[in-house]
Design a protein around this motif. Structure first.
Motif: not given
Length: 100
Positions: A1-21
């Protein structure tokens, strides 16, 4: 479960940074990542880590084989050997490293 949460957080962070940058920043990050990956010190460290991992995996395989070798049915042991032969066993892969 921890890995899924980490993956989702990383995915969201990457999306946000990617759209802003934007594309320019993406290309800049890609160029610096490529430069780091091609650094001889990084390549040597990665190769060393891979070699060490394969070495420990071989030792673990030998230890498990010694302890459980007789308990494994012959049909299963034959399948494992067959799979290893199909993948090339000790052959080198496309990077020139041993595949054992």
């Amino acid at each position: 479960m921890r890995y899924k949460v980490t993956f989702v957080v990383g995915l969201a962070l990457g999306y946000v940074l990617g759209t802003r940058a934007g594309r320019e920043r993406y290309e800049q990050l890609k160029k610096s990542a490529r430069g780091i990956a091609q650094n001889p010190a990084v390549r040597n460290a990665a190769e060393s880590a891979g070699h060490t991992g394969r070495e420990y995996a071989g030792k673990a395989f030998a230890a498990v084989s010694d302890k459980v070798g007789d308990a494994v049915p012959a049909s299963l042991a034959g399948r494992v050997r067959g799979m290893r032969d199909r993948t090339g066993g000790g052959a080198e892969d496309e990077w020139g490293t041993s595949n054992t």
